[in-house]
Write an enzyme that holds these catalytic residues in place. Structure first.
Site, short mmCIF file in Angstrom:
data_model
loop_
_atom_site.label_atom_id
_atom_site.label_comp_id
_atom_site.label_asym_id
_atom_site.label_seq_id
_atom_site.Cartn_x
_atom_site.Cartn_y
_atom_site.Cartn_z
N LYS A 126 -46.38 108.70 73.51
CA LYS A 126 -46.58 107.74 72.41
C LYS A 126 -46.68 106.29 72.91
CE LYS A 126 -44.50 110.60 68.84
NZ LYS A 126 -43.45 110.75 67.84
N ASP A 154 -45.08 107.79 62.04
CA ASP A 154 -43.65 108.17 62.04
C ASP A 154 -42.86 107.20 61.15
OD1 ASP A 154 -43.89 110.35 63.71
OD2 ASP A 154 -43.48 109.21 65.54
#
Ligand code: NDP
Length: 279
Positions: A65, A101
């Site tokens: 990420k 997220d």
């Protein structure tokens, strides 16, 4: 037909292909979503190859990420603040990076939190913990405690976001998580504890029925944190909720239409049940 994929290492645990393909089928969209195992040293070159092959969008999971945020040619506000990207959308040149997220945490917690929440405890200091911290700030939480195994990493995250968001962040070692749990309203597990390691630093006696707990772990069930929550009567939100909420947001970004959330959740729970995970 457009192609999409989730990239990670390891990737076999990911329910994203099952979830996204179920949503694509439900809307009769002729696209396909696959999983691709990518080692860290191949991440950048793989992004280039997938761009050349015409991939429309990508989800990014452990451990890429942060690298994805560095490779993206444009970042959303959340991705920029968090410095982690879990969704990449094809641009003519390169990729645009998003962090869904953040929405995943916010949407998972919101139905269980009344008014302005007080204090929160985050276990972990990686990319998902950063997203959780940003989401808590957006929800109006005033104090956040980060408990992490490597204290330096938590301090780095705290310093960076404290300054940017004007939030009060306290850092403790993971061994103090139980004591700190007693001082907060919301607890978020953003570590693999309960997944690859069957343990939790938080015991039932650290919890009350007023706690709201979001466990990001989703592929084993019942985790020790879940058992502790159930014993103490706390509200427990499992990682499937979070997976689906962040997936809904990513789907909207990829395809510009609203997916059927229930279809996505059912597909994930059935897949996990078949694998012997959460029921
Ligand atoms: P990172 O690798 O960026 O961070 C992992 C964090 O977990 C670090 O703080 C690390 O501590 C800690 N950790 C790792 N192993 C241990 C251990 N054995 N004991 C104690 N602490 C440990 O990962 P992410 O932040 O991206 O993801 C964290 C978890 O959240 C993963 O399990 C992931 O699958 C899950 N997740 C689930 C989502 C969902 O949709 N349900 C979405 C995003 C993440 P240290 O700094 O000391 O290394």
């Amino acid at each position: 037909m457009a192609l999409l994929a989730v990239l990670g290492h390891p990737i076999s645990h990911s329910a994203s292909p099952v979830m996204h393909n179920a949503a694509l089928r439900a809307l009769n969209l002729p696209n396909r979503y696959i999983a691709i195992e990518v080692r860290p040293e191949k991440f950048q070159s793989t992004l280039k190859s997938l761009h050349n092959l015409g991939f429309k969008g990508l989800n990014i999971t452990i451990p890429h990420k942060e690298a994805a945020a560095m490779c993206a040619s444009r970042l959303s506000e959340e991705a920029e603040a968090v410095r982690a990207v879990n969704t990449l959308v094809r641009l003519q040149e390169g990729w645009a990076g998003y962090n869904t997220d953040v929405a995943g945490v916010e949407k998972s917690l919101s139905p269980h939190v009344d008014g302005r929440p007080g204090a929160a405890l985050i276990l972990g200091a990686g990319g998902s913990a950063a997203a959780a911290l940003y989401a808590l700030w957006r929800m109006g939480v005033s104090v956040v405690i980060i408990a992490n195994r490597s204290r330096w990493r938590a301090e780095e995250l705290a310093r960076r976001l404290e300054e940017k968001l004007g939030l009060r962040v306290e850092v403790v070692g993971l061994e103090d998580a139980g004591v700190k749990a007693r001082q907060v309203d919301i607890i978020i597990n953003a570590t693999p504890l309960g997944l690859t390691y069957h343990e939790s630093p938080i015991a039932p006696q650290d919890l009350t029925k007023n706690h709201v707990i979001l466990d990001m772990v989703y592929s084993t069930g019942p985790t020790p944190l879940q058992r502790a929550a159930e014993t103490s009567g706390s509200t427990y939100i499992d990682g499937v909720n979070m997976l689906v909420e962040q997936g809904v947001e990513a789907f909207r970004i990829f395809h510009g239409v609203e997916p059927e959330k229930k279809v996505m959740e059912r597909a994930v729970r059935e897949w996990l049940a078949k694998r012997g995970g959460l029921k």
